[in-house]
Design a protein around this motif. Sequence first.
Motif, PDB file in Angstrom:
ATOM      1  N   SER A 182       0.832  -1.202   0.000  1.00  0.00           N
ATOM      2  CA  SER A 182       0.000   0.000   0.000  1.00  0.00           C
ATOM      3  C   SER A 182       0.867   1.252   0.000  1.00  0.00           C
ATOM      4  CB  SER A 182      -0.917   0.016   1.229  1.00  0.00           C
ATOM      5  OG  SER A 182      -1.797  -1.085   1.195  1.00  0.00           O
ATOM      6  N   PHE A 183       0.432   2.220  -0.823  1.00  0.00           N
ATOM      7  CA  PHE A 183       1.183   3.462  -0.965  1.00  0.00           C
ATOM      8  C   PHE A 183       0.263   4.657  -0.791  1.00  0.00           C
ATOM      9  CE2 PHE A 183       3.938   0.536  -3.229  1.00  0.00           C
ATOM     10  CZ  PHE A 183       5.194   0.915  -2.769  1.00  0.00           C
ATOM     11  N   HIS A 184       0.912   5.777  -0.505  1.00  0.00           N
ATOM     12  CA  HIS A 184       0.221   7.051  -0.340  1.00  0.00           C
ATOM     13  C   HIS A 184       0.731   7.993  -1.429  1.00  0.00           C
ATOM     14  CE1 HIS A 184      -2.203   9.681   2.257  1.00  0.00           C
ATOM     15  NE2 HIS A 184      -1.347  10.639   1.934  1.00  0.00           N
ATOM     16  N   ARG A 185      -0.174   8.540  -2.246  1.00  0.00           N
ATOM     17  CA  ARG A 185       0.240   9.453  -3.317  1.00  0.00           C
ATOM     18  C   ARG A 185       0.612  10.807  -2.710  1.00  0.00           C
ATOM     19  NH1 ARG A 185      -1.105   9.484  -8.661  1.00  0.00           N
ATOM     20  NH2 ARG A 185      -0.444   7.303  -8.456  1.00  0.00           N
ATOM     21  N   VAL A 186       1.875  11.181  -2.834  1.00  0.00           N
ATOM     22  CA  VAL A 186       2.352  12.426  -2.223  1.00  0.00           C
ATOM     23  C   VAL A 186       2.694  13.493  -3.242  1.00  0.00           C
ATOM     24  CG1 VAL A 186       3.189  11.308  -0.137  1.00  0.00           C
ATOM     25  CG2 VAL A 186       4.704  11.500  -2.091  1.00  0.00           C
ATOM     26  N   ALA A 187       2.920  13.105  -4.513  1.00  0.00           N
ATOM     27  CA  ALA A 187       3.275  14.108  -5.526  1.00  0.00           C
ATOM     28  C   ALA A 187       2.896  13.588  -6.900  1.00  0.00           C
ATOM     29  CB  ALA A 187       4.768  14.437  -5.471  1.00  0.00           C
ATOM     30  N   GLN A 188       2.458  14.503  -7.747  1.00  0.00           N
ATOM     31  CA  GLN A 188       2.210  14.170  -9.140  1.00  0.00           C
ATOM     32  C   GLN A 188       2.296  15.452  -9.947  1.00  0.00           C
ATOM     33  OE1 GLN A 188      -1.615  12.313  -8.681  1.00  0.00           O
ATOM     34  NE2 GLN A 188      -2.757  14.214  -8.963  1.00  0.00           N
ATOM     35  N   SER A 189       2.763  15.337 -11.170  1.00  0.00           N
ATOM     36  CA  SER A 189       2.926  16.514 -12.015  1.00  0.00           C
ATOM     37  C   SER A 189       2.736  16.104 -13.463  1.00  0.00           C
ATOM     38  CB  SER A 189       4.318  17.122 -11.798  1.00  0.00           C
ATOM     39  OG  SER A 189       4.394  18.403 -12.359  1.00  0.00           O
ATOM     40  N   SER A 190       2.257  17.050 -14.291  1.00  0.00           N
ATOM     41  CA  SER A 190       1.924  16.734 -15.676  1.00  0.00           C
ATOM     42  C   SER A 190       2.152  17.944 -16.560  1.00  0.00           C
ATOM     43  CB  SER A 190       0.466  16.282 -15.776  1.00  0.00           C
ATOM     44  OG  SER A 190       0.057  16.163 -17.120  1.00  0.00           O
ATOM     45  N   VAL A 191       2.375  17.672 -17.834  1.00  0.00           N
ATOM     46  CA  VAL A 191       2.439  18.762 -18.808  1.00  0.00           C
ATOM     47  C   VAL A 191       1.038  19.301 -19.084  1.00  0.00           C
ATOM     48  CG1 VAL A 191       4.544  17.945 -19.905  1.00  0.00           C
ATOM     49  CG2 VAL A 191       2.330  17.105 -20.720  1.00  0.00           C
ATOM     50  N   LEU A 192       0.017  18.578 -18.710  1.00  0.00           N
ATOM     51  CA  LEU A 192      -1.370  19.021 -18.840  1.00  0.00           C
ATOM     52  C   LEU A 192      -1.817  19.639 -17.526  1.00  0.00           C
ATOM     53  CD1 LEU A 192      -2.893  15.905 -20.650  1.00  0.00           C
ATOM     54  CD2 LEU A 192      -1.987  17.993 -21.688  1.00  0.00           C
ATOM     55  N   GLU A 193      -2.462  20.768 -17.588  1.00  0.00           N
ATOM     56  CA  GLU A 193      -2.869  21.471 -16.381  1.00  0.00           C
ATOM     57  C   GLU A 193      -3.860  20.634 -15.575  1.00  0.00           C
ATOM     58  OE1 GLU A 193      -4.796  25.779 -15.063  1.00  0.00           O
ATOM     59  OE2 GLU A 193      -4.353  25.336 -17.165  1.00  0.00           O
ATOM     60  N   GLY A 194      -3.584  20.527 -14.291  1.00  0.00           N
ATOM     61  CA  GLY A 194      -4.492  19.797 -13.419  1.00  0.00           C
ATOM     62  C   GLY A 194      -4.227  18.310 -13.303  1.00  0.00           C
ATOM     63  N   CYS A 195      -3.205  17.794 -13.949  1.00  0.00           N
ATOM     64  CA  CYS A 195      -2.874  16.358 -13.900  1.00  0.00           C
ATOM     65  C   CYS A 195      -4.090  15.480 -14.182  1.00  0.00           C
ATOM     66  CB  CYS A 195      -2.291  15.972 -12.540  1.00  0.00           C
ATOM     67  SG  CYS A 195      -0.651  16.609 -12.236  1.00  0.00           S
ATOM     68  N   PRO A 196      -4.730  15.644 -15.335  1.00  0.00           N
ATOM     69  CA  PRO A 196      -5.934  14.833 -15.584  1.00  0.00           C
ATOM     70  C   PRO A 196      -5.636  13.345 -15.760  1.00  0.00           C
ATOM     71  CG  PRO A 196      -5.294  16.035 -17.562  1.00  0.00           C
ATOM     72  CD  PRO A 196      -4.423  16.541 -16.454  1.00  0.00           C
ATOM     73  N   GLU A 197      -4.365  12.999 -16.023  1.00  0.00           N
ATOM     74  CA  GLU A 197      -4.035  11.581 -16.230  1.00  0.00           C
ATOM     75  C   GLU A 197      -4.043  10.786 -14.935  1.00  0.00           C
ATOM     76  OE1 GLU A 197      -0.617  13.913 -18.250  1.00  0.00           O
ATOM     77  OE2 GLU A 197      -1.970  14.186 -16.573  1.00  0.00           O
ATOM     78  N   ALA A 198      -4.019  11.500 -13.791  1.00  0.00           N
ATOM     79  CA  ALA A 198      -3.843  10.816 -12.507  1.00  0.00           C
ATOM     80  C   ALA A 198      -5.061   9.961 -12.176  1.00  0.00           C
ATOM     81  CB  ALA A 198      -3.607  11.842 -11.400  1.00  0.00           C
ATOM     82  N   ALA A 199      -4.845   8.665 -12.082  1.00  0.00           N
ATOM     83  CA  ALA A 199      -5.925   7.773 -11.665  1.00  0.00           C
ATOM     84  C   ALA A 199      -6.107   7.815 -10.157  1.00  0.00           C
ATOM     85  CB  ALA A 199      -5.634   6.346 -12.114  1.00  0.00           C
ATOM     86  N   VAL A 200      -5.047   8.166  -9.441  1.00  0.00           N
ATOM     87  CA  VAL A 200      -5.093   8.295  -7.981  1.00  0.00           C
ATOM     88  C   VAL A 200      -4.778   9.737  -7.631  1.00  0.00           C
ATOM     89  CG1 VAL A 200      -4.101   7.546  -5.796  1.00  0.00           C
ATOM     90  CG2 VAL A 200      -4.364   5.912  -7.660  1.00  0.00           C
TER      91      VAL A 200
END
Length: 686
Positions: A182-200
Amino acid sequence: MRGRILEQLPVMVAYFGRDQRLAMANTASASVAGRSEAAMLGLRPGEAEPGKILQGGEGLAEAIERVLRTGQGEPYETHLVMEDREHIWQAALSPVRDAAGEVQGVSVVTLDTTEQFWARKRLAVLNKASRRIGSTLDVGRTAEELAELAIEDFADFVAVDLLSEVLTGDEVRSVLHRETISFHRVAQSSVLEGCPEAAVRLGGTHAYDRKSAVGRALVLGEPARFDVDEETLSRWATVDPARTRSMREYKIHSALVVPLRARGITLGIALFCRHRTPGRFGAADLQLAAELVSRAAVCVDNARRYTRERATALALQRSLLPRRAARQQAVEVTARYLPNTTGAGIGGDWFDVIPLSGARVALVVGDVVGHGLHASATMGRLRTAVRTLADVDLAPEELLTQLDDLVLTLDREQPAESSEGGQVAGATCLYAVYDPATGRCTMARAGHPEPMLTCPDGTVRQLSLPSGPPLGIGGLTFEGAEFELPEGSRLALYTDGLIETEDRDVDSALDELRELLGRPTLSLEESCDTVMDALVPERPIDDVALLLARTKRLDADHYASWDLPADPAVVSNARKRAAAQLDAWGLDDAVFTTELVVSELVTNAIRYGGDPIRLRLIRDTALICEVFDGSSTAPHLRRARIFDEGGRGLLLVASLTERWGTRYSSTGKTIWAEQPLPDAEEPDLF
């Protein structure tokens, strides 16, 4: 021979005539284009086939036109996308002249510098990583720095997931012994505004099965590269449908999974994806990602260790501070303690409220030099010492003298440098004793800021105390000062972290503190919060302790006092007066014990003491009986033998009461004894 050299040259060479159409291309050019030379003839610059310009080849025609017009050669770089892969070409455009010197066309000599370009980019990314990753000792921020850096020149979407133990600073258990990771999502970044690719989403918790591709990478502790095609997505759909849908929707075609490992332990995982960048991740990209994550993992582990050490120091610090106000009615108190948020570690600030004999109370604020566990431990030792010295009713200046000797002893027992790297020697302290019967407050300070007094009418002044040296200097004396405090006055004791900040000088901070304290309509809690909010920055560089106390006075319903002559015949009269007073207070159950205590203490004062003799009863948190006499001779508790005629008085007092003791003044001594009253709830301090 010239033709054979040109045909066998591994470098791409092409020639465009004045009409800007391809008139000649060598074998290397045709091989790269995947067409024969004959099929390529007549194409315009940048065309893959008639009417179809390659992505990235739009500017070649303009460059050739300039060379034809000016007759001056020029370099040209272009990024071409061929077969879903990005190529970087470095070309030299040169005019071709006839015998008369007229420009008849342009030769284009091209080198494929894709590998060199990405190698430079990778070095640039690593150079940035060394400067930007690990700028703080915050686990979450370190993960964010990795994600933000990676999308600039390397990936289109990055997610960093960490084990929950890493966030809390606990020791990390091996993933080899977990069925589900089990993991905790602490950071995410994307070239698309708002990180729409993030499933978590950020802050969410999710798990990887050990048998999944990501799970295997975690168990093996090795990075993995995936080309995401439909077959792969179909296989992943049964394990992680939400992430699979997201990858399909945003056409993610390549991914890297890299475990964050430091000192042989897996801390989390980083996921790198490409969807806008046409080129798939290669072996060199996997190596770069592993290097980036390796650097970030060390920084994350350092931050985790700092989090654990800070939490330990903070827990120690808070465990050594009073959580509840001691039972006393001399003052109403509230306090605030705020640790610093810098990398220096928890400091040694402390405060205390100590009930003393005779319904008096001691207020203490101190600050140990240095930071970290050692400073917190030293603070605990000093706080315990202050409580012990206060229990023997020393005057403030005498108590600081004894405390100074203790700090010198502690300093000699410690090395010159603490393990945290900060000098640990000395402390500051302010000790005040308030007597609600007289309204007098005696104070002394050792290198500590002077307290503030707010009178009932709202006027505020800084009490002027003799300037004593910090504790641990040795060889210098301390001097006390006495003040009369009106009932309802507010006394503010604080450490230097409250008034010493980076954005204001001490004098400005003191002026603002006076203004904030001069609001008598605010409750103590509201006043405390107002001061802390206004003076303490969001990220304080030093610990802050603030103690506010509102003074009370004992009225006639809470104490009674009688002057007695040094005549044994007065003992029975003293017993009667005490019994009558207890009856008026509704304490009939305490009459018998109190009569015995009064009889013994007054008899001892007459027999062994001297004039003047005074009996006083105080109804406070306990029932207190005090007898004052003009002698400084100390009484001693001893066990009387069978045939001894005396020596049983103090033993009887000690047996009948909860506690007893002696305190001295410049004119004599007071022997006191306390009997318990019904318990009252002790309020929280902060």
